[in-house]
Design a protein around this motif. Structure first.
Motif, PDB file in Angstrom:
ATOM      1  N   LYS A 180       4.470   7.095   2.183  1.00 30.19           N
ATOM      2  CA  LYS A 180       4.454   5.879   2.995  1.00 30.19           C
ATOM      3  C   LYS A 180       4.257   4.645   2.136  1.00 30.19           C
ATOM      4  N   LYS A 181       4.866   3.565   2.607  1.00 32.49           N
ATOM      5  CA  LYS A 181       4.666   2.237   2.037  1.00 32.49           C
ATOM      6  C   LYS A 181       4.239   1.356   3.201  1.00 32.49           C
ATOM      7  N   ASP A 182       3.052   0.774   3.085  1.00 37.67           N
ATOM      8  CA  ASP A 182       2.529  -0.071   4.159  1.00 37.67           C
ATOM      9  C   ASP A 182       2.637   0.621   5.521  1.00 37.67           C
ATOM     10  N   GLU A 183       2.237   1.896   5.549  1.00 36.19           N
ATOM     11  CA  GLU A 183       2.222   2.725   6.766  1.00 36.19           C
ATOM     12  C   GLU A 183       3.603   3.077   7.327  1.00 36.19           C
ATOM     13  N   ARG A 184       4.672   2.711   6.632  1.00 37.52           N
ATOM     14  CA  ARG A 184       6.025   3.096   7.055  1.00 37.52           C
ATOM     15  C   ARG A 184       6.472   4.312   6.247  1.00 37.52           C
ATOM     16  N   VAL A 185       7.062   5.274   6.905  1.00 37.57           N
ATOM     17  CA  VAL A 185       7.581   6.464   6.231  1.00 37.57           C
ATOM     18  C   VAL A 185       8.742   6.047   5.331  1.00 37.57           C
ATOM     19  N   SER A 202       0.976   5.462  -0.106  1.00 37.23           N
ATOM     20  CA  SER A 202       0.130   6.617   0.165  1.00 37.23           C
ATOM     21  C   SER A 202       0.987   7.856   0.385  1.00 37.23           C
ATOM     22  N   GLN A 206       0.483  11.741   2.469  1.00 38.29           N
ATOM     23  CA  GLN A 206      -0.402  12.524   3.333  1.00 38.29           C
ATOM     24  C   GLN A 206       0.270  13.842   3.690  1.00 38.29           C
ATOM     25  N   THR A 229       0.844  -1.183   0.000  1.00 35.56           N
ATOM     26  CA  THR A 229       0.000   0.000   0.000  1.00 35.56           C
ATOM     27  C   THR A 229       0.884   1.240   0.000  1.00 35.56           C
TER      28      THR A 229
END
Length: 162
Positions: A62-67, A4, A6, A2
């Motif tokens: 982010k990738k898989d909620e990691r910065v 994203s 933000q 994932t």
């Protein structure tokens, strides 16, 4: 996987400040204009202007909620009226490079924000020049290229419309 991006709020500016120092460290390989401070950091003089200027938007990547990096987008009214957007800076941590993350982020950004864009790369920064030309090819984007001196540095300016 994932991917994203933000908005980075002023309360989170320390995250961008840390990432920006790493970005400037990488960039220092290609210019004599960047040096480390007495504190041992690469610093951006006008850092607080990011949140004080209308038309300057910082994003955390982010990738898989990691910065994994950041993107600094410029738009009107900060930009001249000839362009709607400029990707001023995009940075991916070395561990995450060449995995399609930046391409996926840009694809999503371009889906959300249509208009006239430009990007500026130091001519000596061959990895950045290669990245942008590969991105244009993979996303089927027609672009114009211009060589220009910007802040006493030889640069390539790529302009395109989404």
């Amino acid at each position: 996987m994932t991917i994203s991006f933000q908005f980075i709020s002023k309360d989170e500016k320390h995250i961008l400040q840390n990432l920006y120092s790493l970005y400037l460290h990488d960039l220092s390989e290609f210019t004599e204009g960047l040096d480390i401070s007495e504190d041992g950091l690469f610093e951006f003089d006008s850092f607080d202007l990011i949140w004080e200027s209308t038309g300057v938007t910082p994003y955390l990547l982010k990738k898989d909620e990691r910065v994994v990096g950041f993107l600094l987008l410029l738009e009107k009214p900060f930009l001249k009226r000839d362009y709607d957007y400029s990707i001023n800076d995009i940075f991916i941590l070395k561990k995450y490079r060449r995995k399609g993350i930046a391409l996926a982020i840009l694809k999503e950004l371009f889906n959300q924000k249509k208009g006239k864009y430009f990007v500026v790369e130091l001519t000596e920064n061959k990895p950045a020049v290669h990245f942008w030309k590969k991105t244009f090819l993979e996303l089927n984007i027609e672009y114009e290229e211009e060589e220009k001196i910007v802040d006493n540095e030889e640069c390539l300016i790529h302009s395109f419309e989404i």
